[in-house]
Enzyme design. Structure first.
Site, mmCIF file in Angstrom:
data_model
loop_
_atom_site.group_PDB
_atom_site.id
_atom_site.type_symbol
_atom_site.label_atom_id
_atom_site.label_comp_id
_atom_site.label_asym_id
_atom_site.label_seq_id
_atom_site.Cartn_x
_atom_site.Cartn_y
_atom_site.Cartn_z
ATOM 1 N N HIS A 150 0.831 -1.218 0.168
ATOM 2 C CA HIS A 150 -0.161 0.147 0.016
ATOM 3 C C HIS A 150 0.798 1.373 0.043
ATOM 4 C CE1 HIS A 150 -3.374 -2.370 1.567
ATOM 5 N NE2 HIS A 150 -3.319 -2.662 0.514
ATOM 6 N N CYS A 195 2.915 13.270 -7.163
ATOM 7 C CA CYS A 195 1.768 14.243 -7.901
ATOM 8 C C CYS A 195 1.027 13.573 -8.770
ATOM 9 C CB CYS A 195 2.806 15.166 -8.711
ATOM 10 S SG CYS A 195 1.615 16.354 -9.811
ATOM 11 N N CYS A 247 4.546 21.068 -11.863
ATOM 12 C CA CYS A 247 3.668 21.200 -12.642
ATOM 13 C C CYS A 247 2.119 21.797 -11.817
ATOM 14 C CB CYS A 247 3.020 20.105 -13.516
ATOM 15 S SG CYS A 247 2.122 18.783 -12.298
ATOM 16 N N SER A 277 -6.776 -8.923 9.723
ATOM 17 C CA SER A 277 -8.038 -9.265 9.695
ATOM 18 C C SER A 277 -8.298 -9.764 8.373
ATOM 19 C CB SER A 277 -9.027 -8.506 10.321
ATOM 20 O OG SER A 277 -9.018 -7.386 9.607
ATOM 21 N N ARG A 313 -5.117 -11.284 16.506
ATOM 22 C CA ARG A 313 -5.889 -11.210 17.472
ATOM 23 C C ARG A 313 -7.374 -10.849 17.118
ATOM 24 N NH1 ARG A 313 -2.370 -7.965 21.416
ATOM 25 N NH2 ARG A 313 -1.667 -9.603 22.686
HETATM 26 ZN ZN LIG Z 1 3.531 17.545 -11.155
#
Ligand SMILES: [Zn+2]
Length: 280
Positions: A124, A132, A189, A228, A253
């Site tokens: 993740h 960006c 940007c 979980s 747990r």
């Molecule tokens: Zn950018």
């Protein structure tokens, strides 16, 4: 009568040891491994209910985004200061011994890497990078911290005066007044910046999923620790292990969505159980 029962029934932690012994293990970890490092698990059995942010909220609502960055401006430092616990150290130690092949983690806290694990798939993403959404430029969270501090002089000092500062698993922190917080954009940007973390409503980049499947495919056992498996992004690796017909061990747990597939389920904390597994 008691003696007879004890001689025939082994306890789950002994079963776990027996299952892992002499095998190559892929480890999948969730928020439960980091709770002993002071990072709360919002899905754990003892945790207060919390509504995790969605990608749609982040990109679609400027007020929400302002509140998010204000909290993150404080919270990310707490996550950055967190230290690995016995569970992280055990996984790293088992990798050095050749038992653990690598770890797939749903956590963004980098604690496996900080503990010395070498093959880590941060499924993740991580709290320490910002990207960006327009030009895909990536900067470190520290660099962004300097820009946010310059744009919001005195904000961190005021926030620290709020008592009972709470930090969430996504490096969020509870800060009350965020309406005057100034959000900064990409300095290349002008695009929208976002932590390089996969939020609810986003998909995990394909290359990371493939690397994680590869790890499961090399292993003889999948060990799930502190998750979980509430989200599909983790559960799919249990399904992969089942499809490959390798055993699945779960240390968590409370119940998990993978329990019906588990050869061994240990209802316990990960620090103690992984520590025991590593012989520390
Ligand atoms: Zn950018």
């Amino acid at each position: 009568m008691f003696g007879t029962r004890e001689s025939t029934v082994t306890n789950p932690s002994e079963e776990l040891h027996a299952l892992v012994e002499g095998r190559r293990v892929a480890v999948l970890t969730g928020a439960g491994v980091s709770t002993d490092s002071g990072i709360p698990d919002y899905r754990g059995p003892d945790s207060p209910p919390r509504n995790p942010m969605t990608f749609q909220q982040f990109v679609g609502d400027p007020v929400f985004r302002q509140r998010y960055w204000a909290r993150n401006h404080i919270g990310w430092r707490h996550m950055d200061a967190a230290r690995p616990n016995a569970g992280h150290r055990a996984v790293a130690s088992l990798e050095r011994k050749g038992t653990v092949l690598g770890v797939i983690t749903q956590n963004v806290d980098l604690l496996h890497t900080k503990a010395g694990s070498r093959r880590v798939i941060d499924l993740h993403g991580s709290y320490a990078q910002v990207r960006c959404l327009t030009c895909e430029n990536r900067i470190s969270r520290f660099t962004l911290h300097e820009r946010l501090s310059a744009a919001n002089p005195g904000f961190a000092e005021r926030a620290h005066n709020v008592t009972g500062l709470e930090v969430a698993p996504d490096a969020d922190a509870v800060v009350t007044d965020t309406s005057d917080f100034v959000v900064v954009d990409c300095d290349r940007c002008g695009g929208m910046l976002k932590p390089d973390i996969v939020y609810f409503g986003e998909i995990v980049p394909r290359s990371r999923v493939d690397a994680a499947f590869e790890l499961v495919d090399e292993a003889d056992v999948l060990l799930v620790a502190g998750s979980s498996l509430a989200v599909q992004s983790g559960l799919r690796f249990v399904r992969r292990a089942v499809a490959r017909d390798i055993p699945v061990a779960i240390v968590n747990r409370g119940p998990s969505r993978g329990d019906t597939h588990a050869t061994v389920k240990v209802d316990a904390g990960t620090s103690e159980m992984l520590g025991a597994l590593a012989g520390s």
